[in-house]
Motif scaffolding. Structure first.
Motif, short mmCIF file in Angstrom:
data_model
loop_
_atom_site.label_atom_id
_atom_site.label_comp_id
_atom_site.label_asym_id
_atom_site.label_seq_id
_atom_site.Cartn_x
_atom_site.Cartn_y
_atom_site.Cartn_z
N GLU A 87 -5.15 12.84 16.76
CA GLU A 87 -5.82 12.96 18.05
C GLU A 87 -7.33 12.72 18.00
OE1 GLU A 87 -3.91 15.14 16.54
OE2 GLU A 87 -5.20 16.87 16.16
N ILE A 88 -7.92 12.81 16.78
CA ILE A 88 -9.34 12.50 16.76
C ILE A 88 -9.64 11.15 16.08
CG2 ILE A 88 -9.98 14.96 16.80
CD1 ILE A 88 -11.33 14.29 13.99
N GLN A 89 -8.58 10.43 15.72
CA GLN A 89 -8.84 9.09 15.18
C GLN A 89 -9.49 8.23 16.27
OE1 GLN A 89 -5.22 7.47 13.54
NE2 GLN A 89 -5.08 9.10 12.02
N PRO A 90 -10.37 7.31 15.85
CA PRO A 90 -11.15 6.56 16.83
C PRO A 90 -10.34 5.91 17.95
CG PRO A 90 -11.96 6.12 14.62
CD PRO A 90 -10.76 6.99 14.47
N GLU A 91 -9.19 5.28 17.62
CA GLU A 91 -8.45 4.55 18.64
C GLU A 91 -7.84 5.51 19.67
OE1 GLU A 91 -8.09 4.30 15.43
OE2 GLU A 91 -8.01 2.21 14.76
N ARG A 92 -7.13 6.50 19.16
CA ARG A 92 -6.44 7.43 20.05
C ARG A 92 -7.43 8.38 20.72
NH1 ARG A 92 -0.56 9.35 18.76
NH2 ARG A 92 -0.79 8.12 16.90
N GLY A 93 -8.49 8.72 20.01
CA GLY A 93 -9.43 9.73 20.52
C GLY A 93 -10.53 9.16 21.39
N ALA A 94 -10.74 7.85 21.37
CA ALA A 94 -11.83 7.28 22.17
C ALA A 94 -11.33 6.26 23.19
CB ALA A 94 -12.87 6.63 21.25
N LEU A 95 -10.58 5.27 22.69
CA LEU A 95 -10.18 4.16 23.57
C LEU A 95 -9.24 4.62 24.69
CD1 LEU A 95 -11.02 1.29 23.40
CD2 LEU A 95 -9.09 0.81 21.91
N LEU A 96 -8.16 5.33 24.31
CA LEU A 96 -7.18 5.74 25.31
C LEU A 96 -7.79 6.72 26.33
CD1 LEU A 96 -3.90 6.01 23.17
CD2 LEU A 96 -4.79 4.05 24.43
N PRO A 97 -8.56 7.73 25.87
CA PRO A 97 -9.19 8.62 26.85
C PRO A 97 -10.18 7.90 27.77
CG PRO A 97 -9.28 9.60 24.65
CD PRO A 97 -8.75 8.21 24.49
N LEU A 98 -10.90 6.92 27.25
CA LEU A 98 -11.83 6.17 28.12
C LEU A 98 -11.06 5.45 29.22
CD1 LEU A 98 -14.46 4.56 25.71
CD2 LEU A 98 -14.97 6.03 27.68
N ARG A 99 -9.95 4.80 28.83
CA ARG A 99 -9.14 4.09 29.82
C ARG A 99 -8.64 5.04 30.90
NH1 ARG A 99 -5.51 0.75 25.37
NH2 ARG A 99 -7.13 -0.76 24.83
N LYS A 100 -8.15 6.22 30.46
CA LYS A 100 -7.56 7.17 31.39
C LYS A 100 -8.64 7.79 32.28
CE LYS A 100 -3.59 8.92 32.58
NZ LYS A 100 -2.53 8.06 33.13
N HIS A 101 -9.74 8.20 31.64
CA HIS A 101 -10.81 8.88 32.37
C HIS A 101 -11.34 8.02 33.51
CE1 HIS A 101 -14.13 11.74 32.86
NE2 HIS A 101 -14.90 10.68 33.04
N PHE A 102 -11.50 6.73 33.25
CA PHE A 102 -12.07 5.85 34.27
C PHE A 102 -11.00 5.11 35.09
CE2 PHE A 102 -15.64 6.52 31.40
CZ PHE A 102 -16.61 6.89 32.31
N GLY A 103 -9.73 5.47 34.90
CA GLY A 103 -8.66 4.87 35.69
C GLY A 103 -8.59 3.35 35.53
N LEU A 104 -8.81 2.88 34.30
CA LEU A 104 -8.87 1.43 34.06
C LEU A 104 -7.45 0.88 33.88
CD1 LEU A 104 -11.89 1.55 31.59
CD2 LEU A 104 -11.93 1.19 34.08
#
Ligand code: IPM
Ligand code: MN
Length: 368
Positions: A87-104
């Motif tokens: 859950e804190i690896q860069p891909e899962r912990g940064a990319l996916l949350p950014l997509r979800k947070h901004f509704g991209l």
């Protein structure tokens, strides 16, 4: 129209910072030639953020993104962080949350094989002579990536992994509109991907896409099962215009298309949210390729994907279409002039092998 834009710049890991430097030079040049200003704020993301703060997506980075008109993203990840908890690896912990947070929810991945670069593709040249231009429209915030339940649990003495594929009709509908609108502006052909012969999700996907099609009578729609699509795309890429796919299938097929196109180092992408009403979008723009740790720090990475991501940002988030065209034109010219980074160099006499900095400068100099 505004002529000042705020950009959150998240260069990330590996080759990210090197290719981002080229993108920044392009922005400076556009600012000069078009009389617009860009306020760029650099923030930490991915492994770089883990090293500095303990987490891959600091609050402060999200806040800057929220205050910006767009996010220009490099790449994240690398061997150094691969053994951290998932859950804190860069891909899962940064990319996916950014997509979800901004509704991209709308991911546009153009797979363009330039006519001069067909030799760099692993596909036989006679199948791609003249190059091709396919746009993959991938749903990005739903499907099996985000459905719940999602877990690994103990059942009857063994571990059981569960991922859930969920699509609401409204989610399919909005991404279908994005794909049809894009097709209507291109060659008016849309291929929708599903697995309707097995998945309930596929049945609903197809039904909704058919319904939306009625609003775009000029666009010719067809459907392919994802397994067949994987074959057809490699056998006859020139026959495709826009490909619409659910999250996981789009992930896989867009990598396949990137490979067929010749070099991951050439391909940009845009992840867009809802239109702000003026035809423009908040979006995150990033190369399709990853952080390429094997070549990071050597100054040899191809900056074109990052530079073309700038072009997509100017078009979709800022409405600066002329500036975007100027960048695309400069990239085409630099290829025609024979400039090649290692990934697209084949050693013929008309090619000039260059590094990241030289390639970036050559492009900047061709922007007028
Ligand atoms: C992509 C990547 C990501 C995805 C990973 C890194 C989470 O492969 O952007 O295609 O699967 O969406
Ligand atoms: Mn992927």
């Amino acid at each position: 129209m505004s002529n000042s834009f705020k950009i959150a710049v998240l260069a990330g890991d590996g080759i990210g910072p090197e290719v981002m430097a080229g993108a920044r030079q392009v922005l400076d040049k556009i600012s000069e030639t078009q009389g617009v200003s860009f306020e760029c704020e650099e923030k930490l993301v991915g492994g770089a953020a883990i090293d500095a703060t303990g987490g891959p997506l600091p609050e402060d980075t999200i806040k800057t993104c929220e205050e910006s008109d767009a996010i220009l993203f490099g790449s994240v990840g690398g061997p150094k962080w691969e053994s951290l908890p998932p859950e804190i690896q860069p891909e899962r912990g940064a990319l996916l949350p950014l997509r979800k947070h901004f509704g991209l929810f709308a991911n546009l991945r153009p797979a363009v094989c330039f006519p001069a670069l067909t030799h760099a593709s692993p596909v036989k040249e006679d199948r791609i002579a003249g190059g091709f231009d396919v746009l993959c429209v991938r749903e990005l915030t739903g499907g099996i990536y985000f459905g719940s339940p999602k877990s690994i649990e103990e059942q009857d003495g063994e571990k059981v992994a569960i991922d859930t594929m969920v699509y609401r009709a409204s989610e399919v509908e909005r991404i279908a509109h994005v794909a049809f609108t894009a097709a209507a502006k291109r060659d008016c052909r849309l291929t929708s991907i599903d697995k309707a012969n097995v998945l309930q999700n596929g049945i609903l996907w197809r039904e909704v896409v058919e319904r939306v099609a009625a609003e775009y009578p000029d666009v010719k729609l067809d459907h392919l099962y994802v397994d067949n699509a994987a074959m057809q795309l490699i056998a006859r890429p020139r026959d495709f215009d826009v490909v619409l796919a659910p999250n996981l299938f789009g992930d896989i097929l867009s990598d396949e298309m990137a490979m067929i196109a010749g070099s991951l180092g050439m391909l940009s992408s845009a992840s867009l949210g809802k239109s702000k009403g003026d035809g423009l979008y908040f979006g995150m723009y990033e190369p399709s390729g990853g952080s390429a740790p094997d070549i990071a720090g050597q100054g040899i990475a191809n900056p074109i994907a990052q530079i073309l991501s700038v072009s997509m940002m100017l078009k979709f988030s800022f409405g600066l279409n002329d500036a975007a065209d100027a960048i695309d034109g400069a990239v085409r010219q630099v290829i025609d002039k024979g400039y090649r980074t290692g990934d697209i160099y084949t050693g013929s006499d008309d090619q000039k092998k260059v590094g990241t900095v030289e390639m970036s400068e050559a492009i900047v100099n061709l922007i007028s």
